[in-house]
Design a protein around this motif. Structure first.
Motif, PDB file in Angstrom:
ATOM      1  N   ARG A  24       0.827  -1.211   0.000  1.00 16.08           N
ATOM      2  CA  ARG A  24       0.000   0.000   0.000  1.00 16.08           C
ATOM      3  C   ARG A  24       0.866   1.268   0.000  1.00 16.08           C
ATOM      4  NH1 ARG A  24      -5.332  -0.808   0.357  1.00 16.08           N
ATOM      5  NH2 ARG A  24      -6.089  -2.747   1.291  1.00 16.08           N
ATOM      6  N   VAL A  25       2.004   1.182   0.664  1.00 19.17           N
ATOM      7  CA  VAL A  25       2.929   2.327   0.674  1.00 19.17           C
ATOM      8  C   VAL A  25       3.462   2.570  -0.743  1.00 19.17           C
ATOM      9  CG1 VAL A  25       5.209   3.111   1.486  1.00 19.17           C
ATOM     10  CG2 VAL A  25       3.569   2.169   3.115  1.00 19.17           C
ATOM     11  N   LEU A  26       3.822   1.482  -1.435  1.00 18.77           N
ATOM     12  CA  LEU A  26       4.303   1.612  -2.821  1.00 18.77           C
ATOM     13  C   LEU A  26       3.206   2.206  -3.706  1.00 18.77           C
ATOM     14  CD1 LEU A  26       6.207  -1.783  -3.169  1.00 18.77           C
ATOM     15  CD2 LEU A  26       7.232   0.506  -3.165  1.00 18.77           C
ATOM     16  N   SER A  55       1.064   6.725  -6.803  1.00 19.44           N
ATOM     17  CA  SER A  55      -0.011   7.626  -7.215  1.00 19.44           C
ATOM     18  C   SER A  55       0.419   9.079  -7.023  1.00 19.44           C
ATOM     19  CB  SER A  55      -1.326   7.304  -6.509  1.00 19.44           C
ATOM     20  OG  SER A  55      -1.199   7.466  -5.136  1.00 19.44           O
ATOM     21  N   MET A  56       1.302   9.330  -6.059  1.00 12.49           N
ATOM     22  CA  MET A  56       1.829  10.687  -5.879  1.00 12.49           C
ATOM     23  C   MET A  56       2.775  11.056  -7.025  1.00 12.49           C
ATOM     24  SD  MET A  56       0.719  12.330  -3.286  1.00 12.49           S
ATOM     25  CE  MET A  56       1.934  13.640  -3.155  1.00 12.49           C
ATOM     26  N   THR A  57       3.698  10.113  -7.340  1.00 15.25           N
ATOM     27  CA  THR A  57       4.771  10.408  -8.289  1.00 15.25           C
ATOM     28  C   THR A  57       4.324  10.297  -9.746  1.00 15.25           C
ATOM     29  OG1 THR A  57       6.171   9.363  -6.636  1.00 15.25           O
ATOM     30  CG2 THR A  57       7.227   9.948  -8.715  1.00 15.25           C
ATOM     31  N   TYR A  58       3.611   9.229 -10.043  1.00 13.38           N
ATOM     32  CA  TYR A  58       3.271   8.977 -11.458  1.00 13.38           C
ATOM     33  C   TYR A  58       1.785   9.159 -11.766  1.00 13.38           C
ATOM     34  CZ  TYR A  58       7.806   6.698 -11.054  1.00 13.38           C
ATOM     35  OH  TYR A  58       9.118   6.428 -10.791  1.00 13.38           O
TER      36      TYR A  58
END
Ligand code: GTP
Ligand code: MG
Length: 210
Positions: free
Chosen positions: A35-37, A42-45
């Motif tokens: 879930r962290v990944l 979703s933040m980065t890409y």
């Protein structure tokens, strides 16, 4: 009828319940890591590498059945030594590439030990089953020690999950093996589904290339 007192019964069940609790913690650890990944992705890409994630703990009756099938005497030590899939996490990804990207990101974390990898996507089962299976060990930190617990992680696309869910239903409806004709039909469906995955992946690649 003479039986054990409830306290005695609970006491004798404690080591088993403790083992299950550790597996539950390990399962939560792996689910959180994924879930962290997902959050970072979703933040980065601005996209999510998986659609859904589900965790399950094997039921005591299934543990007993499997130990019996493997001819292992039932003890807490033997259960832990013999079974790799008491804690299971299933990750349903959108595209085949996401499966490998996510699995690689999980495995390279320095507290994760990869025990086994079965790539049923590159090498589907004869019946057509496709998924990437990892057995990993993840540490759980208890009050006075660190313990590595095994977790089975299954990665598949929505399409692979669609096939596996229906095949599972068909298999367990009847306790008999499928006829050759039905087996071939199921395998043919798996092929169609797999080519859809490839086409959808190709569409995404084209969009990303611009
Ligand atoms: P198990 O004794 O079933 O755990 O087999 P294994 O230890 O050889 O592991 P494997 O990686 O082959 O399969 C583990 C799990 O993958 C199963 O418990 C299922 O959840 C799933 N699986 C494997 N093969 C199939 C299949 O043919 N159909 C479906 N629907 N699921 C499968
Ligand atoms: Mg299994």
């Amino acid at each position: 009828m003479e039986g054990e007192r409830p306290e005695e019964l609970l006491e004798s069940a404690f080591p088993f319940l403790e083992l299950m609790s550790r597996y539950r913690c390990a399962m939560m650890e792996v689910e959180t890591k994924l879930r962290v990944l997902d959050e970072e992705f979703s933040m980065t890409y601005n996209r999510n590498p998986f659609e859904t994630i589900k965790s399950r703990l094997k039921k005591p009756i299934s543990i007993i059945d499997k130990m019996r099938r493997k001819g292992m005497p039932l003890s807490v030590e033997n259960i832990e030594r013999t079974l790799n899939d008491i804690a299971g996490v299933r990750v349903i990804c959108s595209f085949p590439d996401d499966i490998y990207a996510l699995a690689a990101m999980l495995v390279k974390q320095d507290d994760i030990k990869l025990i086994e990898k079965k790539d049923y996507i590159a090498h589907p089962k004869p019946n057509g089953y496709r998924s990437l299976h990892l057995i990993v060990e993840v540490p759980i930190f208890l009050s006075n020690c660190k313990k590595y617990m095994r977790v089975e992680v299954q990665f598949r696309t929505i399409a692979m999950d669609f096939w596996a869910s229906l095949e599972h239903k068909l298999k367990y409806k009847k306790e008999i093996d499928h006829s050759e004709e039905i087996a071939q039909e199921l395998e043919a469906c798996a092929e169609i589904i797999s080519s859809m995955d490839e086409r959808m992946q190709e569409i995404r690649n084209r969009i990303e290339r611009g």
